[in-house]
Write a protein that holds these residues in place. Structure first.
Motif, PDB file in Angstrom:
ATOM      1  N   ILE A 189     -10.419 -15.211  -5.904  1.00  0.00           N
ATOM      2  CA  ILE A 189     -10.488 -13.936  -5.094  1.00  0.00           C
ATOM      3  C   ILE A 189      -9.788 -12.729  -5.409  1.00  0.00           C
ATOM      4  O   ILE A 189      -8.809 -12.667  -5.671  1.00  0.00           O
ATOM      5  CB  ILE A 189      -9.915 -14.232  -3.387  1.00  0.00           C
ATOM      6  N   GLY A 190     -10.895 -11.949  -5.774  1.00  0.00           N
ATOM      7  CA  GLY A 190     -10.715 -10.441  -6.576  1.00  0.00           C
ATOM      8  C   GLY A 190     -10.603  -9.572  -5.159  1.00  0.00           C
ATOM      9  O   GLY A 190     -10.091  -9.763  -4.108  1.00  0.00           O
ATOM     10  N   SER A 191     -11.062  -8.318  -5.363  1.00  0.00           N
ATOM     11  CA  SER A 191     -11.173  -7.438  -4.342  1.00  0.00           C
ATOM     12  C   SER A 191     -12.028  -6.093  -4.957  1.00  0.00           C
ATOM     13  O   SER A 191     -12.219  -6.021  -6.040  1.00  0.00           O
ATOM     14  CB  SER A 191      -9.713  -6.540  -4.291  1.00  0.00           C
ATOM     15  N   ASP A 192     -12.765  -5.631  -3.810  1.00  0.00           N
ATOM     16  CA  ASP A 192     -13.628  -4.600  -4.544  1.00  0.00           C
ATOM     17  C   ASP A 192     -12.866  -3.436  -4.806  1.00  0.00           C
ATOM     18  O   ASP A 192     -13.263  -2.668  -5.593  1.00  0.00           O
ATOM     19  CB  ASP A 192     -14.543  -4.021  -3.223  1.00  0.00           C
ATOM     20  N   ALA A 193     -11.443  -3.462  -4.523  1.00  0.00           N
ATOM     21  CA  ALA A 193     -10.532  -2.395  -4.990  1.00  0.00           C
ATOM     22  C   ALA A 193     -10.463  -2.399  -6.522  1.00  0.00           C
ATOM     23  O   ALA A 193     -10.201  -1.310  -7.178  1.00  0.00           O
ATOM     24  CB  ALA A 193      -9.411  -2.607  -4.258  1.00  0.00           C
ATOM     25  N   THR A 248      -3.044   0.887  -6.108  1.00  0.00           N
ATOM     26  CA  THR A 248      -3.340   0.899  -7.558  1.00  0.00           C
ATOM     27  C   THR A 248      -2.746  -0.165  -8.585  1.00  0.00           C
ATOM     28  O   THR A 248      -3.556  -0.786  -9.149  1.00  0.00           O
ATOM     29  CB  THR A 248      -2.382   2.228  -8.155  1.00  0.00           C
ATOM     30  N   ILE A 249      -1.483  -0.853  -8.199  1.00  0.00           N
ATOM     31  CA  ILE A 249      -1.035  -1.885  -8.638  1.00  0.00           C
ATOM     32  C   ILE A 249      -1.838  -3.071  -8.295  1.00  0.00           C
ATOM     33  O   ILE A 249      -2.393  -3.821  -9.154  1.00  0.00           O
ATOM     34  CB  ILE A 249       0.457  -2.138  -8.361  1.00  0.00           C
ATOM     35  N   MET A 304       0.805  -1.174  -0.038  1.00  0.00           N
ATOM     36  CA  MET A 304       0.023   0.041   0.012  1.00  0.00           C
ATOM     37  C   MET A 304       0.878   1.278   0.063  1.00  0.00           C
ATOM     38  O   MET A 304       1.606   1.536   0.985  1.00  0.00           O
ATOM     39  CB  MET A 304      -1.028   0.134   1.127  1.00  0.00           C
ATOM     40  N   GLU A 305       0.933   1.867  -1.266  1.00  0.00           N
ATOM     41  CA  GLU A 305       1.593   3.138  -1.334  1.00  0.00           C
ATOM     42  C   GLU A 305       1.158   3.873  -2.440  1.00  0.00           C
ATOM     43  O   GLU A 305       0.731   3.210  -3.438  1.00  0.00           O
ATOM     44  CB  GLU A 305       3.193   2.589  -1.307  1.00  0.00           C
ATOM     45  N   SER A 306       1.482   5.443  -2.606  1.00  0.00           N
ATOM     46  CA  SER A 306       0.953   5.863  -3.779  1.00  0.00           C
ATOM     47  C   SER A 306       1.629   5.415  -5.019  1.00  0.00           C
ATOM     48  O   SER A 306       2.734   4.796  -4.750  1.00  0.00           O
ATOM     49  CB  SER A 306       1.141   7.367  -3.696  1.00  0.00           C
ATOM     50  N   GLU A 320       9.991  -2.689  -7.694  1.00  0.00           N
ATOM     51  CA  GLU A 320      10.307  -4.023  -7.393  1.00  0.00           C
ATOM     52  C   GLU A 320       8.810  -4.365  -6.485  1.00  0.00           C
ATOM     53  O   GLU A 320       8.768  -5.409  -6.508  1.00  0.00           O
ATOM     54  CB  GLU A 320      11.218  -4.056  -6.266  1.00  0.00           C
ATOM     55  N   SER A 321       8.141  -3.177  -6.229  1.00  0.00           N
ATOM     56  CA  SER A 321       6.886  -3.486  -5.373  1.00  0.00           C
ATOM     57  C   SER A 321       5.886  -3.965  -6.539  1.00  0.00           C
ATOM     58  O   SER A 321       4.735  -4.511  -5.972  1.00  0.00           O
ATOM     59  CB  SER A 321       6.575  -2.185  -4.523  1.00  0.00           C
ATOM     60  N   TRP A 322       5.930  -3.461  -7.543  1.00  0.00           N
ATOM     61  CA  TRP A 322       4.882  -3.946  -8.457  1.00  0.00           C
ATOM     62  C   TRP A 322       5.120  -5.466  -8.807  1.00  0.00           C
ATOM     63  O   TRP A 322       4.105  -6.182  -8.759  1.00  0.00           O
ATOM     64  CB  TRP A 322       5.334  -3.349  -9.937  1.00  0.00           C
ATOM     65  N   ASP A 323       6.346  -5.834  -8.793  1.00  0.00           N
ATOM     66  CA  ASP A 323       6.437  -7.321  -9.198  1.00  0.00           C
ATOM     67  C   ASP A 323       5.920  -8.306  -8.240  1.00  0.00           C
ATOM     68  O   ASP A 323       5.355  -9.377  -8.877  1.00  0.00           O
ATOM     69  CB  ASP A 323       8.098  -7.728  -9.174  1.00  0.00           C
ATOM     70  N   ILE A 324       5.886  -8.308  -6.904  1.00  0.00           N
ATOM     71  CA  ILE A 324       5.357  -9.240  -6.007  1.00  0.00           C
ATOM     72  C   ILE A 324       3.893  -9.265  -6.210  1.00  0.00           C
ATOM     73  O   ILE A 324       3.022 -10.360  -6.260  1.00  0.00           O
ATOM     74  CB  ILE A 324       5.973  -8.979  -4.600  1.00  0.00           C
ATOM     75  N   GLN A 325       3.138  -8.079  -6.440  1.00  0.00           N
ATOM     76  CA  GLN A 325       1.910  -8.108  -6.537  1.00  0.00           C
ATOM     77  C   GLN A 325       1.232  -8.789  -7.756  1.00  0.00           C
ATOM     78  O   GLN A 325       0.462  -9.499  -7.906  1.00  0.00           O
ATOM     79  CB  GLN A 325       1.080  -6.486  -6.399  1.00  0.00           C
TER      80      GLN A 325
END
Ligand SMILES: NC(=O)c1ccc[n+]([C@@H]2O[C@H](COP(=O)([O-])OP(=O)(O)OC[C@H]3O[C@@H](n4cnc5c(N)ncnc54)[C@H](O)[C@@H]3O)[C@@H](O)[C@H]2O)c1
Length: 264
Positions: A141-145, A154-155, A97-99, A106-111
């Motif tokens: 499992i998705g998310s309402d996000a 965002t990612i 969770m970050e703007s 690198e934080s995109w990749d794991i998600q």
């Protein structure tokens, strides 16, 4: 209500903790045999033991959903132990969770790897088997996000939206083989992780905890039912969707379990 899940075999990813654990328990309570797949060995073993101690049938296989070879091992182990696979629940998830402006690549990749590739990997690994048997049920499992968007997610939202689009397209592709593909979107759900985080914040930083409580009170105004979800709320929907007897005409759908938080 009889769901006719007795002796069905289901793989649940991320079933060591949180919603995945509740889903695995829910399927086992209905008589299904469950493969608990999780990257965390200690949690996975504990969750499996709990199911077995309650009279259910379950086995644990350690795997990182983003690693294709480990995913294949789970499917092989499931087939070796139970001979067939009827249900796949793609539940394991990762979020940072970050703007978007501040987030490093690198934080995109794991998600992307855990959420989207994890779902693709497991689905691919069971699909030929389900096609050959002309039956099967895949629930992700998705998310309402993904449905309404959330700042700082965002990612994560993008990966979950990809899962929802994949669900619809795959449902159209494999319906003729008797395979149903659906997605369930939770909103904020009070899983053990959140409860533990709140407990430690309350102990270690009362001022921060007070501010957090205020923030949660505000967030709650967006929930018409006046409460956040519990893991079992999501598990109940997943178990229902897994039932060919009761949900046999439902495919390609995205169903939110969210106390009314998002209505689309
Ligand atoms: N809790 C919420 O408020 C919420 C809201 C919307 C959507 N979701 C989604 O629901 C799902 C479950 O979330 P949760 O809150 O129960 O999570 P959690 O953190 O409580 O549990 C996640 C489980 O998945 C396992 N896991 C994580 N990465 C893995 C990997 N690479 N391979 C295998 N296992 C892995 C963890 O070890 C853990 O046991 C996720 O897909 C999440 O995105 C959660």
């Amino acid at each position: 209500m009889d769901l006719a899940l007795k002796d069905k075999v289901g793989i649940v990813t991320g079933a060591g903790w949180g919603m995945g654990k509740a889903i695995a328990e829910g399927l086992a309570e209905e008589g299904a045999r469950v493969v608990v797949a999780d990257i965390d060995e200690a949690r996975g073993i504990a969750a499996t033991k709990q199911i077995v101690d309650s009279g259910g049938e379950a086995t644990f296989v350690r795997a990182d959903v983003s690693r294709w070879s480990e995913v294949q091992q789970v499917v092989s182990a499931a087939l070796e132990r139970f001979e067939h696979i009827d249900i796949l629940v793609n539940n394991a998830g990762a979020w940072v969770m970050e703007s978007f402006a501040k987030m490093q690549r690198e934080s995109w990749d794991i998600q992307i790897n855990v959420n989207y590739y994890g779902t693709l990997n497991f689905t691919k690994a069971v699909l030929d088997h389900m096609i050959s048997r002309k039956t099967g049920c895949i629930i992700s499992i998705g998310s309402d996000a993904a449905r309404i968007g959330e700042p700082t997610q965002t990612i994560y939202s993008g990966t979950k939206a990809a899962i929802l689009a994949f669900t619809r397209s795959l449902a159209k592709e494999v319906g003729r083989y008797g395979i149903r593909v659906n997605a369930v979107c939770p909103s904020l759900t009070r899983v053990e992780r959140r409860v533990e985080m709140e407990e430690s914040m309350r102990r270690e930083d009362p001022a921060k905890f007070e501010a957090y409580q205020e923030q949660m009170k505000k967030a709650l105004r967006l929930y018409p039912l006046g409460k956040f979800g519990a893991p079992q709320d999501v598990a109940n929907m997943v178990v229902f969707l897994a039932s060919d007897l009761r949900a046999g005409h439902i495919t390609g759908q995205t169903i939110s379990v969210n106390g009314g938080y998002c209505m689309v």
